[in-house]
Design an enzyme around this catalytic site. Structure first.
Site, PDB file in Angstrom:
ATOM      1  N   ASP A   1       5.618   9.858  36.280  1.00 19.69           N
ATOM      2  CA  ASP A   1       4.938   8.767  36.988  1.00 19.69           C
ATOM      3  C   ASP A   1       3.513   9.167  37.340  1.00 19.69           C
ATOM      4  O   ASP A   1       3.286   9.993  38.220  1.00 19.69           O
ATOM      5  CB  ASP A   1       5.724   8.420  38.257  1.00 19.69           C
ATOM      6  CG  ASP A   1       5.114   7.243  39.010  1.00 19.69           C
ATOM      7  OD1 ASP A   1       4.238   6.563  38.441  1.00 19.69           O
ATOM      8  OD2 ASP A   1       5.507   7.006  40.167  1.00 19.69           O
TER       9      ASP A   1
ATOM     10  N   GLU B   1       5.800   6.295  33.308  1.00 22.91           N
ATOM     11  CA  GLU B   1       5.723   5.226  34.295  1.00 22.91           C
ATOM     12  C   GLU B   1       4.283   5.021  34.740  1.00 22.91           C
ATOM     13  O   GLU B   1       3.626   5.958  35.206  1.00 22.91           O
ATOM     14  CB  GLU B   1       6.610   5.557  35.503  1.00 22.91           C
ATOM     15  CG  GLU B   1       6.687   4.449  36.528  1.00 22.91           C
ATOM     16  CD  GLU B   1       7.720   4.720  37.611  1.00 22.91           C
ATOM     17  OE1 GLU B   1       7.636   4.074  38.670  1.00 22.91           O
ATOM     18  OE2 GLU B   1       8.600   5.571  37.400  1.00 22.91           O
TER      19      GLU B   1
ATOM     20  N   LYS C   1       5.899  13.258  39.777  1.00 25.54           N
ATOM     21  CA  LYS C   1       4.558  12.744  40.017  1.00 25.54           C
ATOM     22  C   LYS C   1       3.555  13.577  39.217  1.00 25.54           C
ATOM     23  O   LYS C   1       3.503  14.808  39.344  1.00 25.54           O
ATOM     24  CB  LYS C   1       4.219  12.806  41.516  1.00 25.54           C
ATOM     25  CG  LYS C   1       5.062  11.885  42.379  1.00 25.54           C
ATOM     26  CD  LYS C   1       4.834  10.420  42.039  1.00 25.54           C
ATOM     27  CE  LYS C   1       5.577   9.498  42.991  1.00 25.54           C
ATOM     28  NZ  LYS C   1       5.422   8.077  42.631  1.00 25.54           N
TER      29      LYS C   1
ATOM     30  N   TRP D   1      15.256   4.012  44.670  1.00 27.96           N
ATOM     31  CA  TRP D   1      14.645   5.104  45.437  1.00 27.96           C
ATOM     32  C   TRP D   1      14.464   4.639  46.873  1.00 27.96           C
ATOM     33  O   TRP D   1      13.998   3.524  47.126  1.00 27.96           O
ATOM     34  CB  TRP D   1      13.292   5.471  44.852  1.00 27.96           C
ATOM     35  CG  TRP D   1      12.627   6.630  45.553  1.00 27.96           C
ATOM     36  CD1 TRP D   1      12.760   7.951  45.256  1.00 27.96           C
ATOM     37  CD2 TRP D   1      11.718   6.557  46.668  1.00 27.96           C
ATOM     38  NE1 TRP D   1      12.000   8.710  46.125  1.00 27.96           N
ATOM     39  CE2 TRP D   1      11.362   7.884  47.000  1.00 27.96           C
ATOM     40  CE3 TRP D   1      11.191   5.508  47.431  1.00 27.96           C
ATOM     41  CZ2 TRP D   1      10.488   8.183  48.040  1.00 27.96           C
ATOM     42  CZ3 TRP D   1      10.327   5.798  48.474  1.00 27.96           C
ATOM     43  CH2 TRP D   1       9.974   7.120  48.773  1.00 27.96           C
TER      44      TRP D   1
ATOM     45  N   ASP E   1       4.786  -0.184  36.950  1.00 24.29           N
ATOM     46  CA  ASP E   1       5.114  -0.106  38.371  1.00 24.29           C
ATOM     47  C   ASP E   1       4.062  -0.852  39.183  1.00 24.29           C
ATOM     48  O   ASP E   1       4.222  -2.015  39.520  1.00 24.29           O
ATOM     49  CB  ASP E   1       5.209   1.358  38.802  1.00 24.29           C
ATOM     50  CG  ASP E   1       5.734   1.529  40.217  1.00 24.29           C
ATOM     51  OD1 ASP E   1       5.575   0.605  41.042  1.00 24.29           O
ATOM     52  OD2 ASP E   1       6.304   2.582  40.534  1.00 24.29           O
TER      53      ASP E   1
ATOM     54  N   LYS F   1       9.005  -2.832  43.075  1.00 21.80           N
ATOM     55  CA  LYS F   1       8.876  -2.612  44.518  1.00 21.80           C
ATOM     56  C   LYS F   1       9.142  -3.918  45.259  1.00 21.80           C
ATOM     57  O   LYS F   1       8.471  -4.933  45.028  1.00 21.80           O
ATOM     58  CB  LYS F   1       7.476  -2.088  44.853  1.00 21.80           C
ATOM     59  CG  LYS F   1       7.150  -0.736  44.217  1.00 21.80           C
ATOM     60  CD  LYS F   1       8.054   0.360  44.738  1.00 21.80           C
ATOM     61  CE  LYS F   1       7.650   1.739  44.227  1.00 21.80           C
ATOM     62  NZ  LYS F   1       7.959   1.937  42.797  1.00 21.80           N
TER      63      LYS F   1
END
Length: 367
Positions: free
Chosen positions: A192, A217, A163, A319, A240, A264
């Site tokens: 990300d 990402e 992150k 994930w 994403d 997602k």
């Protein structure tokens, strides 16, 4: 087969250790579990769990308000006719795909149980008994993130997501270089930013990290920003948060804006929509994940079932939030990570049967 009742439950999910990304830090979440009850005694479960109210335009109360709007109109329908069920939800309420996803997931669970097959079997068949996952390291100091990356590779993770964003870009650049030094060759890195980088900082970071094998990402907030810097970056770009539905995925693919996706499940609208996007990515040779933002065993099982059907050469892993959650909905069939991989559930449907005592009393009921 007909739906005779729909029950909606609240499940508290404390976040062990907290989860920090560019847009927010979460320490406690409430998941929404949907139970579809049929006149043939078969029950299916779905789930949706937004990561707070700011990560995406999704939130817990919004999901329950949407379910209250669409739930009554589904009573009497055959949940195995999943296409018709989804059209009925769209006719009752525009948008709110993340809430409808819980119903869609539960319908696939019922279909699998009705036919005596796993969801992955209904989706085309699993490629193996286990699938890869990856570890997401939340925002911390460069040294701390490098230390954790070193530890996670020893646990068997072949892909590590870092992150970044929400701080000075120089700290992110330092982090990426220290992580590269800490891990062995062959471990895949995803940086990300969760939409947080400016176009300028995305270019700075990519050019200063050109010697690091990684993907970027969701570096920027909009497709227009990504389009503006796409060909000035030194790394592949994955989308994403902007992969909000099938149409946005098709727009990104047809415009040549991305090299892959972090998908997602509930954002797209459930297993049905994720299956469609899986096939689009397969046709265009685009790698992707099969994840969700958060959730317990039900969401985890759904992600694993879809992920198990993706061609291994295009699959970046699923994930799941299990490392941050204590306990499981189904202690006999938990969805958990072992050695950087997840076992595909073996029971019919999702293969997860929640302990009713963990669900408590419904917060909403229809039928």
């Amino acid at each position: 087969m007909k739906l005779t009742a729909i029950n909606v439950y609240n499940v508290d999910l404390p976040v062990a250790g907290g989860y920090k990304m560019a847009s927010a830090t979460v320490t406690f979440l409430q998941s929404t579990v949907v139970e579809l009850v049929t006149d043939e005694g078969i029950t299916g479960y779905g789930e949706t769990c937004p990561v707070g109210p700011v990560y995406q335009p999704h939130h817990m109360l919004g999901a329950r308000a949407a379910l209250e709007e669409i739930g009554p109109g589904l009573i009497g329908l055959d949940p195995r006719n999943i296409g018709h069920l989804n059209r009925a939800m769209d006719a009752a309420l525009n948008g709110s795909r993340y809430a409808k996803a819980a119903v869609d997931i539960a319908a696939w669970d019922i279909a699998g149980k009705s036919y005596g097959r796993r969801v992955c079997d209904l989706l085309g068949g699993a490629t193996g008994d286990t699938i890869p996952t990856y570890y997401s390291i939340t925002t911390a100091s460069p040294d701390e993130m490098a230390r954790e990356a070193r530890e996670r590779q020893l646990e068997g993770y072949a892909r590590i997501q870092l992150k970044i964003g929400g701080r000075d870009v120089e700290e992110d650049i330092e982090t990426l270089h220290k992580v590269k030094e800490a891990i062995k060759p062959g471990i895949r890195i995803a940086a990300d930013a969760n939409r947080s980088l400016t176009s300028r900082d995305a270019m700075f970071l990519s050019q200063r990290c050109r010697d690091i094998s990684m993907v970027m990402e969701q570096p920027c907030n909009t497709m227009e920003e990504i389009a503006a810097v796409r060909h000035q970056l030194c790394h592949p770009v994955y989308m994403d948060e902007l992969a909000e539905d099938v149409n946005s995925v098709m727009r990104a693919v047809s415009g040549g804006l991305v090299d892959g996706f972090g998908l997602k499940l509930t954002r797209l609208g459930g297993i049905s929509a994720l299956r469609t996007v899986r096939d689009i990515c397969d046709a265009r040779g685009l790698p992707h994940t099969c994840d969700d933002a958060w959730g317990g065993d039900i969401i985890a099982a759904a992600c694993v079932h879809v992920g198990a059907t993706v061609a291994p050469s295009r699959f970046e892993g699923s994930w799941i939030a299990a490392p941050y959650i204590e306990g499981h909905y189904d202690q006999e069939n938990p969805v958990r990570i072992e050695g950087g991989r997840i076992k595909v559930p073996t029971g019919p449907g999702l293969g997860v049967n929640p302990d009713r005592s963990k669900l408590g009393s419904p917060v909403l009921s229809f039928g």
